[in-house]
Design a protein around this motif. Structure first.
Motif, PDB file in Angstrom:
ATOM      1  N   THR A 262       0.831  -1.205   0.000  1.00 49.31           N
ATOM      2  CA  THR A 262       0.000   0.000   0.000  1.00 49.31           C
ATOM      3  C   THR A 262       0.870   1.260   0.000  1.00 49.31           C
ATOM      4  O   THR A 262       0.404   2.337  -0.410  1.00 49.31           O
ATOM      5  N   SER A 263       2.121   1.138   0.448  1.00 48.07           N
ATOM      6  CA  SER A 263       3.039   2.290   0.422  1.00 48.07           C
ATOM      7  C   SER A 263       3.233   2.797  -1.001  1.00 48.07           C
ATOM      8  O   SER A 263       3.354   4.015  -1.221  1.00 48.07           O
ATOM      9  N   LEU A 264       3.267   1.895  -1.976  1.00 49.80           N
ATOM     10  CA  LEU A 264       3.450   2.305  -3.371  1.00 49.80           C
ATOM     11  C   LEU A 264       2.206   3.011  -3.895  1.00 49.80           C
ATOM     12  O   LEU A 264       2.308   3.944  -4.704  1.00 49.80           O
ATOM     13  N   ILE A 265       1.059   2.580  -3.452  1.00 54.81           N
ATOM     14  CA  ILE A 265      -0.183   3.244  -3.883  1.00 54.81           C
ATOM     15  C   ILE A 265      -0.173   4.700  -3.428  1.00 54.81           C
ATOM     16  O   ILE A 265      -0.523   5.610  -4.194  1.00 54.81           O
ATOM     17  N   LYS A 266       0.248   4.947  -2.191  1.00 55.09           N
ATOM     18  CA  LYS A 266       0.296   6.321  -1.681  1.00 55.09           C
ATOM     19  C   LYS A 266       1.349   7.148  -2.427  1.00 55.09           C
ATOM     20  O   LYS A 266       1.101   8.317  -2.774  1.00 55.09           O
ATOM     21  N   ALA A 267       2.518   6.570  -2.688  1.00 61.90           N
ATOM     22  CA  ALA A 267       3.591   7.309  -3.374  1.00 61.90           C
ATOM     23  C   ALA A 267       3.220   7.661  -4.807  1.00 61.90           C
ATOM     24  O   ALA A 267       3.807   8.575  -5.390  1.00 61.90           O
ATOM     25  N   LEU A 268       2.231   6.970  -5.357  1.00 69.08           N
ATOM     26  CA  LEU A 268       1.851   7.162  -6.763  1.00 69.08           C
ATOM     27  C   LEU A 268       0.569   7.962  -6.932  1.00 69.08           C
ATOM     28  O   LEU A 268      -0.038   7.942  -8.007  1.00 69.08           O
ATOM     29  N   GLN A 269       0.177   8.674  -5.898  1.00 67.12           N
ATOM     30  CA  GLN A 269      -1.028   9.501  -6.019  1.00 67.12           C
ATOM     31  C   GLN A 269      -0.776  10.661  -6.992  1.00 67.12           C
ATOM     32  O   GLN A 269       0.344  11.164  -7.104  1.00 67.12           O
ATOM     33  N   PRO A 270      -1.808  11.102  -7.710  1.00 67.04           N
ATOM     34  CA  PRO A 270      -1.625  12.108  -8.770  1.00 67.04           C
ATOM     35  C   PRO A 270      -1.101  13.459  -8.291  1.00 67.04           C
ATOM     36  O   PRO A 270      -0.351  14.118  -9.003  1.00 67.04           O
ATOM     37  N   TRP A 271      -1.503  13.875  -7.085  1.00 67.29           N
ATOM     38  CA  TRP A 271      -1.077  15.183  -6.586  1.00 67.29           C
ATOM     39  C   TRP A 271       0.020  15.006  -5.533  1.00 67.29           C
ATOM     40  O   TRP A 271      -0.093  14.134  -4.664  1.00 67.29           O
ATOM     41  N   PRO A 272       1.078  15.827  -5.572  1.00 69.66           N
ATOM     42  CA  PRO A 272       2.162  15.695  -4.589  1.00 69.66           C
ATOM     43  C   PRO A 272       1.686  15.715  -3.149  1.00 69.66           C
ATOM     44  O   PRO A 272       2.213  14.976  -2.307  1.00 69.66           O
ATOM     45  N   ALA A 273       0.672  16.532  -2.834  1.00 66.98           N
ATOM     46  CA  ALA A 273       0.184  16.644  -1.453  1.00 66.98           C
ATOM     47  C   ALA A 273      -0.424  15.345  -0.945  1.00 66.98           C
ATOM     48  O   ALA A 273      -0.557  15.145   0.269  1.00 66.98           O
ATOM     49  N   GLN A 274      -0.782  14.438  -1.875  1.00 71.41           N
ATOM     50  CA  GLN A 274      -1.380  13.158  -1.479  1.00 71.41           C
ATOM     51  C   GLN A 274      -0.316  12.096  -1.194  1.00 71.41           C
ATOM     52  O   GLN A 274      -0.638  11.039  -0.658  1.00 71.41           O
ATOM     53  N   ARG A 275       0.930  12.362  -1.589  1.00 68.95           N
ATOM     54  CA  ARG A 275       2.019  11.399  -1.375  1.00 68.95           C
ATOM     55  C   ARG A 275       2.627  11.604   0.015  1.00 68.95           C
ATOM     56  O   ARG A 275       2.162  12.443   0.792  1.00 68.95           O
ATOM     57  N   TYR A 276       3.697  10.882   0.316  1.00 66.95           N
ATOM     58  CA  TYR A 276       4.385  11.064   1.590  1.00 66.95           C
ATOM     59  C   TYR A 276       5.033  12.452   1.618  1.00 66.95           C
ATOM     60  O   TYR A 276       5.674  12.858   0.649  1.00 66.95           O
ATOM     61  N   ARG A 277       4.861  13.149   2.724  1.00 70.39           N
ATOM     62  CA  ARG A 277       5.413  14.502   2.816  1.00 70.39           C
ATOM     63  C   ARG A 277       6.932  14.463   2.744  1.00 70.39           C
ATOM     64  O   ARG A 277       7.554  15.283   2.086  1.00 70.39           O
ATOM     65  N   LYS A 278       7.523  13.491   3.423  1.00 72.67           N
ATOM     66  CA  LYS A 278       8.971  13.318   3.384  1.00 72.67           C
ATOM     67  C   LYS A 278       9.293  11.961   2.783  1.00 72.67           C
ATOM     68  O   LYS A 278       8.648  10.961   3.123  1.00 72.67           O
ATOM     69  N   THR A 279      10.307  11.921   1.934  1.00 74.93           N
ATOM     70  CA  THR A 279      10.669  10.660   1.305  1.00 74.93           C
ATOM     71  C   THR A 279      11.226   9.678   2.325  1.00 74.93           C
ATOM     72  O   THR A 279      11.158   8.464   2.129  1.00 74.93           O
ATOM     73  N   SER A 280      11.762  10.170   3.434  1.00 74.69           N
ATOM     74  CA  SER A 280      12.215   9.271   4.500  1.00 74.69           C
ATOM     75  C   SER A 280      11.040   8.468   5.068  1.00 74.69           C
ATOM     76  O   SER A 280      11.199   7.307   5.463  1.00 74.69           O
ATOM     77  N   GLU A 281       9.841   9.056   5.088  1.00 75.65           N
ATOM     78  CA  GLU A 281       8.650   8.341   5.541  1.00 75.65           C
ATOM     79  C   GLU A 281       8.295   7.235   4.549  1.00 75.65           C
ATOM     80  O   GLU A 281       7.874   6.143   4.935  1.00 75.65           O
TER      81      GLU A 281
END
Length: 289
Positions: A262-281
């Motif tokens: 599910t982490s990949l699903i979040k990282a691939l959201q269309p808008w940047p604000a929907q992805r992880y705020r920090k790439t370390s997360e």
């Protein structure tokens, strides 16, 4: 009075000529041609008995993009980012080349590895976490790679630790952009680009843009197709779906959920604000979800 014909024009020096002359001047040993990228040729060079990659790119106009690539790499110190020895302008008469001396990564590319078969879930987690940590290192330095793809991911002799290379289109967020605002899209490889790249939405480009690119790489390594590509579709369908910010096909969401990504699903959201705020997360999430 007799006239003499003008002397024949000599051919312009080639990248190989530049590599030979540079190595002669430095006392390096020039080895084999290792192939070519989008803008440069790569040779094997030995310096004091240690092999390095010598990258040679013809220069047409400004060297600013080359200088940014060099400065970006020199500012980094991470096991999953290629180590740069130096980058410089090399002139042979009126012909100019940009030369980069970089560590030689002998383990091949992720692209070649995927040609032999998909990765296991554990391999995706391990490789993904290393690369996400490298992107977090870039995010801390306000750098955006903008071209995360299997051809730019190499390995040393240890095939479990990937190394991100080719910073040729790196974006330095604290410097004026080189990309023209009126361009239809920013620099990218379309199959691995985020929507903000495909639409040249420069204010939206940041570390989360690389997060999207890595997400595409990892899904393709796991499922064998682009996350926005439906079964039986062409890659162009996926690119257009990303550009238009349409939803990811439900079948791919189900497959990623079933495999625990599910982490990949979040990282691939269309808008940047929907992805992880920090790439370390994102790096932490890849290991567990």
């Amino acid at each position: 009075m007799s006239s003499h014909p003008p002397p024949p024009l000599l051919p312009a020096p080639s990248p190989l000529d530049a590599a030979r002359e540079f190595c002669n001047q430095r006392g390096y040993d020039l080895g084999d041609d290792l192939g070519s990228g989008a803008f440069k040729l790569v040779y094997n060079a030995t310096i004091d008995g240690v092999p390095f990659a010598l990258k040679v790119a013809p220069v047409y106009g400004s060297t600013e993009r080359f200088e940014r690539e060099t400065d970006a790499l020199l500012s980094c110190a991470h096991p999953s980012i290629a180590t740069l020895r130096e980058g410089l302008l090399f002139e042979m008469g009126p012909t100019k080349f940009w030369l980069v001396v970089e560590e030689l990564l002998s383990g091949g590319t992720l692209e070649a590895r995927l040609a032999a078969g998909l990765l296991t879930r554990e391999e995706v987690r391990t490789i993904g976490a290393h690369l996400a940590n490298a992107l977090a290192h870039l995010q801390e330095r306000r750098l955006v790679h903008r071209d995360v793809k299997p051809a730019n991911i190499l390995f040393r002799t240890d095939l479990t630790i990937p190394v991100l290379t080719d910073f040729g289109i790196v974006r330095v967020l604290d410097a004026p952009t080189i990309t023209q605002a009126f361009a239809a899209q920013g620099p990218n490889t379309p199959a691995f680009a985020a929507p903000e790249q495909l639409n040249n939405e420069m204010p939206l480009i940041d570390g989360r843009t690389d997060q999207f690119g890595l997400g595409v790489v990892l899904v393709m390594s796991l499922l064998g197709r682009h996350p926005y590509m439906g079964e039986g579709e062409h890659i162009q369908h996926a690119i257009e779906r990303v550009r238009a910010r349409q939803p990811m096909p439900a079948q791919n969401i189900d497959l990623l959920t079933a495999q625990g990504f599910t982490s990949l699903i979040k990282a691939l959201q269309p808008w940047p604000a929907q992805r992880y705020r920090k790439t370390s997360e994102f790096a932490e999430a890849i290991r567990t979800s």
